[in-house]
Design a protein around this motif. Structure first.
Motif, PDB file in Angstrom:
ATOM      1  N   ILE A  44       0.867  -1.180   0.000  1.00  0.00           N
ATOM      2  CA  ILE A  44       0.000   0.000   0.000  1.00  0.00           C
ATOM      3  C   ILE A  44       0.907   1.234   0.000  1.00  0.00           C
ATOM      4  O   ILE A  44       1.832   1.332   0.819  1.00  0.00           O
ATOM      5  CB  ILE A  44      -0.919   0.027   1.236  1.00  0.00           C
ATOM      6  N   PHE A  45       0.631   2.163  -0.903  1.00  0.00           N
ATOM      7  CA  PHE A  45       1.486   3.333  -1.087  1.00  0.00           C
ATOM      8  C   PHE A  45       0.789   4.610  -0.621  1.00  0.00           C
ATOM      9  O   PHE A  45      -0.428   4.713  -0.653  1.00  0.00           O
ATOM     10  CB  PHE A  45       1.859   3.484  -2.572  1.00  0.00           C
ATOM     11  N   HIS A  46       1.590   5.589  -0.230  1.00  0.00           N
ATOM     12  CA  HIS A  46       1.060   6.929  -0.011  1.00  0.00           C
ATOM     13  C   HIS A  46       0.926   7.633  -1.355  1.00  0.00           C
ATOM     14  O   HIS A  46       1.754   7.454  -2.251  1.00  0.00           O
ATOM     15  CB  HIS A  46       1.995   7.755   0.891  1.00  0.00           C
ATOM     16  N   MET A  47      -0.097   8.432  -1.477  1.00  0.00           N
ATOM     17  CA  MET A  47      -0.289   9.277  -2.654  1.00  0.00           C
ATOM     18  C   MET A  47      -0.543  10.696  -2.174  1.00  0.00           C
ATOM     19  O   MET A  47      -1.386  10.924  -1.302  1.00  0.00           O
ATOM     20  CB  MET A  47      -1.474   8.807  -3.501  1.00  0.00           C
ATOM     21  N   VAL A  48       0.187  11.653  -2.740  1.00  0.00           N
ATOM     22  CA  VAL A  48      -0.040  13.067  -2.468  1.00  0.00           C
ATOM     23  C   VAL A  48      -0.955  13.602  -3.568  1.00  0.00           C
ATOM     24  O   VAL A  48      -0.589  13.578  -4.755  1.00  0.00           O
ATOM     25  CB  VAL A  48       1.284  13.857  -2.455  1.00  0.00           C
ATOM     26  N   VAL A  49      -2.147  14.048  -3.194  1.00  0.00           N
ATOM     27  CA  VAL A  49      -3.105  14.550  -4.179  1.00  0.00           C
ATOM     28  C   VAL A  49      -2.713  15.978  -4.567  1.00  0.00           C
ATOM     29  O   VAL A  49      -2.704  16.876  -3.731  1.00  0.00           O
ATOM     30  CB  VAL A  49      -4.547  14.521  -3.636  1.00  0.00           C
ATOM     31  N   GLU A  50      -2.392  16.150  -5.829  1.00  0.00           N
ATOM     32  CA  GLU A  50      -2.058  17.470  -6.348  1.00  0.00           C
ATOM     33  C   GLU A  50      -3.276  18.154  -6.968  1.00  0.00           C
ATOM     34  O   GLU A  50      -3.469  19.363  -6.821  1.00  0.00           O
ATOM     35  CB  GLU A  50      -0.948  17.350  -7.398  1.00  0.00           C
ATOM     36  N   VAL A  51      -4.081  17.372  -7.687  1.00  0.00           N
ATOM     37  CA  VAL A  51      -5.225  17.924  -8.419  1.00  0.00           C
ATOM     38  C   VAL A  51      -6.486  17.114  -8.105  1.00  0.00           C
ATOM     39  O   VAL A  51      -6.570  15.941  -8.479  1.00  0.00           O
ATOM     40  CB  VAL A  51      -4.978  17.903  -9.943  1.00  0.00           C
ATOM     41  N   PRO A  52      -7.478  17.701  -7.449  1.00  0.00           N
ATOM     42  CA  PRO A  52      -8.740  16.989  -7.222  1.00  0.00           C
ATOM     43  C   PRO A  52      -9.480  16.763  -8.545  1.00  0.00           C
ATOM     44  O   PRO A  52      -9.368  17.565  -9.483  1.00  0.00           O
ATOM     45  CB  PRO A  52      -9.529  17.941  -6.318  1.00  0.00           C
ATOM     46  N   ARG A  53     -10.222  15.691  -8.599  1.00  0.00           N
ATOM     47  CA  ARG A  53     -11.006  15.382  -9.801  1.00  0.00           C
ATOM     48  C   ARG A  53     -11.937  16.537 -10.171  1.00  0.00           C
ATOM     49  O   ARG A  53     -12.454  17.227  -9.308  1.00  0.00           O
ATOM     50  CB  ARG A  53     -11.819  14.103  -9.579  1.00  0.00           C
ATOM     51  N   TRP A  54     -12.119  16.742 -11.464  1.00  0.00           N
ATOM     52  CA  TRP A  54     -12.998  17.744 -12.094  1.00  0.00           C
ATOM     53  C   TRP A  54     -12.406  19.153 -12.087  1.00  0.00           C
ATOM     54  O   TRP A  54     -13.021  20.070 -12.610  1.00  0.00           O
ATOM     55  CB  TRP A  54     -14.406  17.789 -11.473  1.00  0.00           C
ATOM     56  N   THR A  55     -11.243  19.357 -11.489  1.00  0.00           N
ATOM     57  CA  THR A  55     -10.644  20.694 -11.499  1.00  0.00           C
ATOM     58  C   THR A  55      -9.637  20.807 -12.640  1.00  0.00           C
ATOM     59  O   THR A  55      -9.179  19.811 -13.197  1.00  0.00           O
ATOM     60  CB  THR A  55      -9.970  21.017 -10.161  1.00  0.00           C
ATOM     61  N   ASN A  56      -9.263  22.054 -12.984  1.00  0.00           N
ATOM     62  CA  ASN A  56      -8.417  22.307 -14.152  1.00  0.00           C
ATOM     63  C   ASN A  56      -7.033  22.846 -13.827  1.00  0.00           C
ATOM     64  O   ASN A  56      -6.136  22.764 -14.665  1.00  0.00           O
ATOM     65  CB  ASN A  56      -9.099  23.315 -15.083  1.00  0.00           C
ATOM     66  N   ALA A  57      -6.853  23.442 -12.641  1.00  0.00           N
ATOM     67  CA  ALA A  57      -5.562  24.050 -12.310  1.00  0.00           C
ATOM     68  C   ALA A  57      -4.476  22.979 -12.271  1.00  0.00           C
ATOM     69  O   ALA A  57      -4.594  21.984 -11.547  1.00  0.00           O
ATOM     70  CB  ALA A  57      -5.647  24.765 -10.968  1.00  0.00           C
ATOM     71  N   LYS A  58      -3.421  23.174 -13.035  1.00  0.00           N
ATOM     72  CA  LYS A  58      -2.339  22.193 -13.117  1.00  0.00           C
ATOM     73  C   LYS A  58      -1.394  22.387 -11.937  1.00  0.00           C
ATOM     74  O   LYS A  58      -0.365  23.045 -12.032  1.00  0.00           O
ATOM     75  CB  LYS A  58      -1.595  22.317 -14.444  1.00  0.00           C
ATOM     76  N   MET A  59      -1.787  21.829 -10.802  1.00  0.00           N
ATOM     77  CA  MET A  59      -0.996  21.901  -9.581  1.00  0.00           C
ATOM     78  C   MET A  59      -0.002  20.743  -9.536  1.00  0.00           C
ATOM     79  O   MET A  59      -0.298  19.635 -10.006  1.00  0.00           O
ATOM     80  CB  MET A  59      -1.907  21.828  -8.358  1.00  0.00           C
ATOM     81  N   GLU A  60       1.170  21.001  -8.949  1.00  0.00           N
ATOM     82  CA  GLU A  60       2.172  19.950  -8.853  1.00  0.00           C
ATOM     83  C   GLU A  60       3.154  20.231  -7.725  1.00  0.00           C
ATOM     84  O   GLU A  60       3.317  21.385  -7.299  1.00  0.00           O
ATOM     85  CB  GLU A  60       2.925  19.819 -10.176  1.00  0.00           C
TER      86      GLU A  60
END
Length: 290
Positions: A44-60
């Protein structure tokens, strides 16, 4: 293991930054200080969410910035938003990265024939919940897609939050095909065409556009973790990457970031009032499939 975030700057502006803290309130790097595994025995891995679903801002994750806060990608001085290429609206999954992984730009992948893209490995989380930016979730890998982005290998792990109500039914890539028909095809279509509105050509994929299974995905994740270990131990040159961290490196290691240094880095970004998203972000683009 829990994590919180602290917003700095102004949302929807060049100043926006999202910094991370651990359970002790210590500033950390989401790239280097969050463990790759949430549960190694169960893969099981950790995931850092950069962009929530349905949004457009290209966060990283800001791989070149001290403490690697999440920020919005910029091109030619302007904030980047992914275009809506019909029938897709924004990102069609919760999108993010697995910490302590790195796609080495000096390593030519034996399967794709291309070198890595110099970023942590990307994840598309397909669960029922719309996550929050900066949320750290625990995921299990289901499969992987090998995208070739402007000549670079850019792996896309397909995963699901282990706490999702549907998680027990998803254990390999075939389960996604069976239980969410059309989702994998939409994923390939999204990645193939999302840069066309910017005047870029369609992206290509290895393995005849097909997804590889869970075991293959886990091996790719492990290999990118090994590349990261070489990076953080200074066996591999970092180039422009910022490898400073507050938990992994210790003592007089040049990558060790003190608590005072971390606090000062955060305080250089004063808080501000959120700006509005340009109305052009909601525009639809239509392209005939080849």
């Amino acid at each position: 293991m829990s994590f919180t975030v602290e917003e700095r700057g102004a949302l929807n502006s060049l100043s926006y930054r999202l910094f991370f803290k651990n359970a002790e309130g210590k500033y950390i790097s989401p790239f280097h200080d969050i463990p790759m595994y949430a549960d190694e025995s169960q893969k099981i891995f950790h995931m850092v969410v950069e962009v929530p679903r349905w949004t457009n801002a290209k966060m990283e994750i800001g791989t070149k910035d001290l403490l690697n806060p999440i920020k919005q990608d910029v091109k030619k001085g302007k904030l980047r938003y992914v275009a809506n290429v019909f029938p897709h609206k924004g990102y069609i999954w919760n999108y993010g990265a697995i910490p302590q992984t790195w796609e080495d730009p000096a390593h030519k992948d034996g399967d794709t024939g291309c070198c890595g893209d110099n970023d942590p490995i990307d994840v598309c989380e397909i669960g029922s919940k719309v996550c929050s930016r900066g949320e750290v979730i625990k995921v299990k890998a289901l499969g992987i897609l090998a995208m070739i982005d402007e000549g670079e290998t850019d792996w896309k792990v397909i995963a699901i939050d282990v706490e999702d109500s549907e998680a027990k039914d998803f254990n390999n890539i075939g389960d996604v095909q069976r239980l969410k028909p059309g989702y994998l095809e939409a994923t390939v279509d999204w990645f193939r065409r999302y840069k066309i509105p910017d005047g870029k050509p369609e992206n290509k994929f290895a393995f005849n556009d097909e997804f590889k299974d869970k075991d293959f995905a886990i091996e790719v994740i492990k290999s990118t973790h090994n590349f990261w270990k070489d990076l953080i131990s200074q066996k591999t040159g970092a180039g422009e990457l910022n490898c400073k961290n507050t938990c992994v490196s210790v003592g007089d290691n040049s990558y060790c970031c003190t608590a005072d240094e971390a606090k000062a880095a955060v305080e250089t970004h004063p808080c501000g009032k959120a700006e509005s998203i340009p109305s052009s972000v909601d525009k639809w683009f239509y392209f005939e499939k080849k």
